[in-house]
Scaffold this active site. Structure first.
Site, mmCIF file in Angstrom:
data_model
loop_
_atom_site.group_PDB
_atom_site.id
_atom_site.type_symbol
_atom_site.label_atom_id
_atom_site.label_comp_id
_atom_site.label_asym_id
_atom_site.label_seq_id
_atom_site.Cartn_x
_atom_site.Cartn_y
_atom_site.Cartn_z
ATOM 1 N N ASP A 104 0.830 -1.248 0.054
ATOM 2 C CA ASP A 104 -0.129 0.098 0.027
ATOM 3 C C ASP A 104 0.760 1.174 -0.076
ATOM 4 O O ASP A 104 2.092 1.097 0.509
ATOM 5 C CB ASP A 104 -0.968 0.088 1.253
ATOM 6 C CG ASP A 104 -0.139 0.217 2.526
ATOM 7 O OD1 ASP A 104 0.773 -0.632 2.752
ATOM 8 O OD2 ASP A 104 -0.668 1.087 3.238
ATOM 9 N N GLU A 123 0.122 -0.688 5.859
ATOM 10 C CA GLU A 123 1.037 0.249 6.613
ATOM 11 C C GLU A 123 1.031 1.464 6.888
ATOM 12 O O GLU A 123 0.903 2.088 7.753
ATOM 13 C CB GLU A 123 2.530 -0.145 6.018
ATOM 14 C CG GLU A 123 3.833 0.035 6.988
ATOM 15 C CD GLU A 123 4.055 1.515 7.055
ATOM 16 O OE1 GLU A 123 4.721 1.764 8.176
ATOM 17 O OE2 GLU A 123 3.816 2.344 6.215
HETATM 18 ZN ZN LIG Z 1 6.808 2.691 4.116
#
Ligand SMILES: [Zn+2]
Length: 451
Positions: free
Chosen positions: A92, A154
């Protein structure tokens, strides 16, 4: 063997570029309010397929607590006694932010002056491509057991993978964990990140009046909440701009590699004549001491503001804390400081939004020794040990779950990558250099553990 690997990696770089272009084209921002979830699904599937092709025959998607899907897989080597290495990255990305501020299309990998621009080109899709390139260079000769985890949320900070670790401890267990979401000191200057700051986020609210009142009729004796808040915030810095939260040590020094002030100025983009704060070494201030930033203030915007005293105001504050400082203690100190600093009897509340622990790696084991050798061979210079001002909570989760494992933070995200900002980029030489480092590391680590 180094030269042969280096040549193989040079030959693999066109494929690395194609791979990175495909990944960057996927708008895998893990926030369905901003981008359709199919974009993340495509990036996850792409990653799964790429690693499945490299021998991760059981590669699959695993769901985490926040609903995001991580790519998981394993690859055994013939030697049962070989050590296990867990490879980490995330697919992501941050949202592109201000489209107008990008000089190239954010989701189209574009070369400018030798760097490759695009959202996620470094953080962290560049590290996915680094892993792929290292493994392709080693071909069938990967002398360790590998595990792979590439997470999908994340950048959202929702902790999906962090919560996945404890209930799935066996799946991810390894002798060394390569958390590939940081980078070198500069292009061509190899480094491991061995210290991360923790953080405390709070919202402080100030109230002084029942309602807004006319500044002409009441200004003077009546206290406005915004002025009170401004005074309180001003006490969080000394005249040099150093952070001064009562009860937190702001004299600690950094013992690793220094951060040269000129490079810091350039990396941070300070304007001409603007001073560095804190009156000490940059590395002390950015890696070894607390640092307070004001992230936002609730108050009337300039346009539309009236001649009125503000009855309430609020600020969102971010306190970064170095290894050795407990987040609970830091949170208490900051709350106490703000309440104590409140003038004129105004009402103050402090809400804690989030806290995270600092991290310090143990660098005394065989994995760090292998990494130091690998970096020296790949780059021709000694590995430096850096701190990082940001936080990666997953490192603390890994350290808590696997106290025996060596945790290594490295990757392609050197300071010029401008991660999280418009115009993110990666230097292809860093993908090549770090892929070579990773390939050499896997061999040397296996030698040290089995030889
Ligand atoms: Zn990162």
């Amino acid at each position: 063997m180094t030269d042969e690997l280096r040549q193989r990696i040079a030959a693999l770089m066109p494929q690395a570029r194609t791979d990175l272009a495909e990944l960057v084209a996927m708008k895998s921002v893990a926030d369905p309010r901003q981008f359709p979830p199919e974009e993340c699904a495509r990036a996850a599937q792409w990653t799964l397929d790429a690693f499945a092709e490299l021998g991760f025959t059981d590669a699959r998607l695993v769901e985490t607590a926040d609903g995001s899907k991580a790519v998981y897989g394993t690859r055994r080597c013939p030697n049962p006694d070989a050590p296990t290495v867990l490879l980490y990255a995330h697919y992501d990305v941050q949202p592109p932010l201000d489209d107008q501020a990008w000089r190239t299309p954010p989701f189209e990998l574009t070369e400018v002056d030798g760097r490759w621009y695009g959202r996620g080109s470094a953080d962290c899709k560049g590290n996915i491509v680094m892993h792929l390139t290292a493994l392709r260079a080693l071909r069938d000769d990967v002398p360790v057991h590998l595990k792979l985890i590439v997470e999908g949320s994340e950048e959202q900070g929702t902790g999906g993978l962090e919560e996945f670790v404890a209930p799935n401890a066996e799946l991810l267990k390894a002798d060394a964990i390569l958390v590939c979401d940081t980078g070198n000191a500069a292009v061509g200057s190899p480094a491991a990140t061995v210290s991360l700051r923790g953080m405390v986020n709070v919202v402080v609210k100030v109230e002084s009046l029942k309602t807004e009142v006319h500044s002409g009729m009441f200004g003077g004796p009546a206290p406005d909440a915004l002025s009170a808040l401004v005074r309180m915030l001003a006490t969080l810095r000394d005249e040099n701009g150093g952070t001064t939260v009562t009860g937190l040590d702001n004299t600690q020094t950094w013992t690793g590699e220094a951060y040269p002030p000129d490079r810091f100025r350039a990396d941070a983009g300070l304007l001409d004549g603007v001073e560095l704060l804190g009156g000490g070494h940059v590395s002390d201030l950015v890696w070894a001491r607390p640092a307070l930033s004001i992230l936002g203030i609730d108050c009337p915007p300039v346009v539309g503001s009236a001649a009125a005293l503000q009855p309430h105001a609020a600020a969102r504050l971010n306190l970064r804390i170095p290894p050795g400082t407990d987040p609970g203690q830091a949170q208490a100190a900051l709350t106490e400081h703000l309440k104590h600093a409140a003038p004129w009897g105004v009402h103050v509340t402090v809400e804690v939004e989030a806290t995270g622990s600092p991290f310090r790696a143990d660098t005394s084991g065989p994995a760090y020794a292998a990494l130091g050798e690998a970096m020296k061979e790949a780059y021709g210079t000694e590995m430096a040990m850096l701190g990082q001002g940001g936080s990666i909570p997953l490192c603390n989760v890994f350290a808590g779950q696997y106290p025996e494992a060596e945790i290594i933070l490295m990757g392609v995200e050197e300071p010029l990558t401008l991660m999280h900002a418009p115009n993110e980029s990666v230097h292809p030489d860093e993908i090549a250099g770090m892929a070579l480092t990773e390939a050499l590391f896997l061999r040397k680590f296996a030698d040290r553990k089995t030889g």
